[in-house]
Design a protein around this motif. Structure first.
Motif, PDB file in Angstrom:
ATOM      1  N   GLY A  98       9.335  25.307 -37.954  1.00 30.78           N
ATOM      2  CA  GLY A  98      11.033  25.920 -38.708  1.00 30.78           C
ATOM      3  C   GLY A  98      12.368  24.049 -39.018  1.00 30.78           C
ATOM      4  N   THR A  99      13.139  24.623 -37.771  1.00 32.05           N
ATOM      5  CA  THR A  99      13.680  23.043 -38.105  1.00 32.05           C
ATOM      6  C   THR A  99      12.846  22.140 -37.675  1.00 32.05           C
ATOM      7  OG1 THR A  99      15.643  23.952 -37.056  1.00 32.05           O
ATOM      8  CG2 THR A  99      15.303  23.994 -39.190  1.00 32.05           C
ATOM      9  N   TRP A 100      12.511  22.346 -36.029  1.00 30.32           N
ATOM     10  CA  TRP A 100      12.279  21.299 -35.091  1.00 30.32           C
ATOM     11  C   TRP A 100      10.769  21.058 -35.483  1.00 30.32           C
ATOM     12  CZ3 TRP A 100      15.788  19.585 -32.574  1.00 30.32           C
ATOM     13  CH2 TRP A 100      17.090  20.809 -32.996  1.00 30.32           C
ATOM     14  N   VAL A 101      10.148  19.761 -34.851  1.00 33.64           N
ATOM     15  CA  VAL A 101       8.840  19.117 -34.704  1.00 33.64           C
ATOM     16  C   VAL A 101       8.503  18.830 -33.288  1.00 33.64           C
ATOM     17  CG1 VAL A 101       7.779  17.610 -35.342  1.00 33.64           C
ATOM     18  CG2 VAL A 101       9.677  17.080 -37.044  1.00 33.64           C
ATOM     19  N   TYR A 102       7.311  19.315 -32.538  1.00 30.34           N
ATOM     20  CA  TYR A 102       6.885  19.383 -31.759  1.00 30.34           C
ATOM     21  C   TYR A 102       5.400  18.377 -32.074  1.00 30.34           C
ATOM     22  CZ  TYR A 102       9.893  23.735 -30.526  1.00 30.34           C
ATOM     23  OH  TYR A 102      10.417  24.999 -30.676  1.00 30.34           O
ATOM     24  N   TYR A 103       5.601  17.568 -30.525  1.00 25.68           N
ATOM     25  CA  TYR A 103       4.570  16.624 -30.546  1.00 25.68           C
ATOM     26  C   TYR A 103       3.758  16.531 -29.379  1.00 25.68           C
ATOM     27  CZ  TYR A 103       7.521  14.156 -33.760  1.00 25.68           C
ATOM     28  OH  TYR A 103       8.032  13.421 -35.464  1.00 25.68           O
ATOM     29  N   ARG A 104       2.618  16.152 -29.323  1.00 26.52           N
ATOM     30  CA  ARG A 104       1.228  16.706 -28.428  1.00 26.52           C
ATOM     31  C   ARG A 104       1.296  15.246 -28.665  1.00 26.52           C
ATOM     32  NH1 ARG A 104       1.292  20.759 -31.247  1.00 26.52           N
ATOM     33  NH2 ARG A 104      -0.081  20.259 -33.179  1.00 26.52           N
ATOM     34  N   VAL A 105       0.184  14.523 -27.060  1.00 26.40           N
ATOM     35  CA  VAL A 105      -0.493  13.159 -27.314  1.00 26.40           C
ATOM     36  C   VAL A 105      -1.749  13.840 -28.182  1.00 26.40           C
ATOM     37  CG1 VAL A 105      -1.609  12.108 -25.895  1.00 26.40           C
ATOM     38  CG2 VAL A 105       0.300  12.448 -25.063  1.00 26.40           C
ATOM     39  N   ALA A 106      -2.405  12.799 -29.282  1.00 30.10           N
ATOM     40  CA  ALA A 106      -3.865  12.973 -28.847  1.00 30.10           C
ATOM     41  C   ALA A 106      -4.627  12.382 -28.238  1.00 30.10           C
ATOM     42  CB  ALA A 106      -4.697  11.566 -30.075  1.00 30.10           C
ATOM     43  N   PRO A 107      -5.805  13.286 -27.596  1.00 27.01           N
ATOM     44  CA  PRO A 107      -6.837  13.354 -26.446  1.00 27.01           C
ATOM     45  C   PRO A 107      -7.830  12.093 -26.668  1.00 27.01           C
ATOM     46  CG  PRO A 107      -6.027  15.620 -25.884  1.00 27.01           C
ATOM     47  CD  PRO A 107      -5.192  14.791 -27.732  1.00 27.01           C
ATOM     48  N   SER A 108      -8.306  11.980 -28.151  1.00 28.96           N
ATOM     49  CA  SER A 108      -8.905  11.632 -28.063  1.00 28.96           C
ATOM     50  C   SER A 108      -8.914   9.939 -28.166  1.00 28.96           C
ATOM     51  CB  SER A 108      -9.765  12.001 -29.719  1.00 28.96           C
ATOM     52  OG  SER A 108      -8.836  11.496 -30.799  1.00 28.96           O
ATOM     53  N   ALA A 109      -7.688   9.340 -28.918  1.00 24.31           N
ATOM     54  CA  ALA A 109      -7.138   7.956 -29.181  1.00 24.31           C
ATOM     55  C   ALA A 109      -6.839   7.926 -27.427  1.00 24.31           C
ATOM     56  CB  ALA A 109      -6.043   8.164 -29.392  1.00 24.31           C
ATOM     57  N   VAL A 110      -5.969   8.791 -26.964  1.00 25.27           N
ATOM     58  CA  VAL A 110      -6.180   7.984 -25.177  1.00 25.27           C
ATOM     59  C   VAL A 110      -7.181   8.133 -24.708  1.00 25.27           C
ATOM     60  CG1 VAL A 110      -5.461   8.583 -22.662  1.00 25.27           C
ATOM     61  CG2 VAL A 110      -3.991   9.032 -25.154  1.00 25.27           C
ATOM     62  N   ALA A 111      -8.173   8.337 -24.370  1.00 21.27           N
ATOM     63  CA  ALA A 111      -9.767   8.699 -24.478  1.00 21.27           C
ATOM     64  C   ALA A 111     -10.396   7.386 -24.433  1.00 21.27           C
ATOM     65  CB  ALA A 111     -10.449   9.331 -24.640  1.00 21.27           C
ATOM     66  N   ALA A 112     -10.582   7.206 -26.339  1.00 23.02           N
ATOM     67  CA  ALA A 112     -10.887   5.591 -26.903  1.00 23.02           C
ATOM     68  C   ALA A 112     -10.474   4.722 -25.787  1.00 23.02           C
ATOM     69  CB  ALA A 112      -9.910   5.415 -27.874  1.00 23.02           C
ATOM     70  N   MET A 113      -8.691   4.264 -25.917  1.00 20.54           N
ATOM     71  CA  MET A 113      -8.515   3.864 -25.074  1.00 20.54           C
ATOM     72  C   MET A 113      -8.466   3.437 -24.098  1.00 20.54           C
ATOM     73  SD  MET A 113      -4.576   4.124 -26.369  1.00 20.54           S
ATOM     74  CE  MET A 113      -4.059   2.754 -26.379  1.00 20.54           C
TER      75      MET A 113
END
Length: 121
Positions: A98-113
């Motif tokens: 709808g009018t809102w955007v929901y965000y999630r952490v990208a686990p693969s990026a955190v795992a890579a770091m």
């Protein structure tokens, strides 16, 4: 979809997350790997971005609406700018509902770091 509806999200198998780069102790990083990792660390090097990332990562259910995390001491357009930078670096994923955007952490990026900085090789 209203904000009161419960949405079941897929769970990423942590064992399936493949780091992009070898641990720092495995040898010299390639130019491409160094650029990829530098972009991620650079995105987190800003205090506002780090706070936003932390808010998303610690939010109940693993995802946060932009309306719930924007209280970081800057204007809404600035929050949107910082969230965009985190998305471009591959640290967050987003979904418009709808009018809102929901965000999630990208686990693969955190795992890579995390894997790159792991000194226990």
């Amino acid at each position: 979809m209203s904000k009161s509806e419960v949405v079941e999200l897929p769970v990423l198998d942590a064992a399936a997350a493949v780091p992009c780069c070898p641990p720092i102790t495995a040898g010299e990083l390639s130019q491409a790997d160094a650029e990829k990792m530098a972009a991620m660390f650079k995105a987190l090097a800003d205090p506002v971005r780090l706070r936003l990332f932390s808010k998303v990562a610690s939010y109940a259910g693993g995802e946060a609406c932009v309306c719930d995390i924007s209280d970081v001491g800057v204007s809404q357009p600035t929050v949107s700018h910082h969230l965009k930078k985190l998305r471009e670096a591959g640290l967050l994923t987003s979904e418009r509902r709808g009018t809102w955007v929901y965000y999630r952490v990208a686990p693969s990026a955190v795992a890579a770091m995390s894997a790159m900085l792991d000194l226990r090789t």
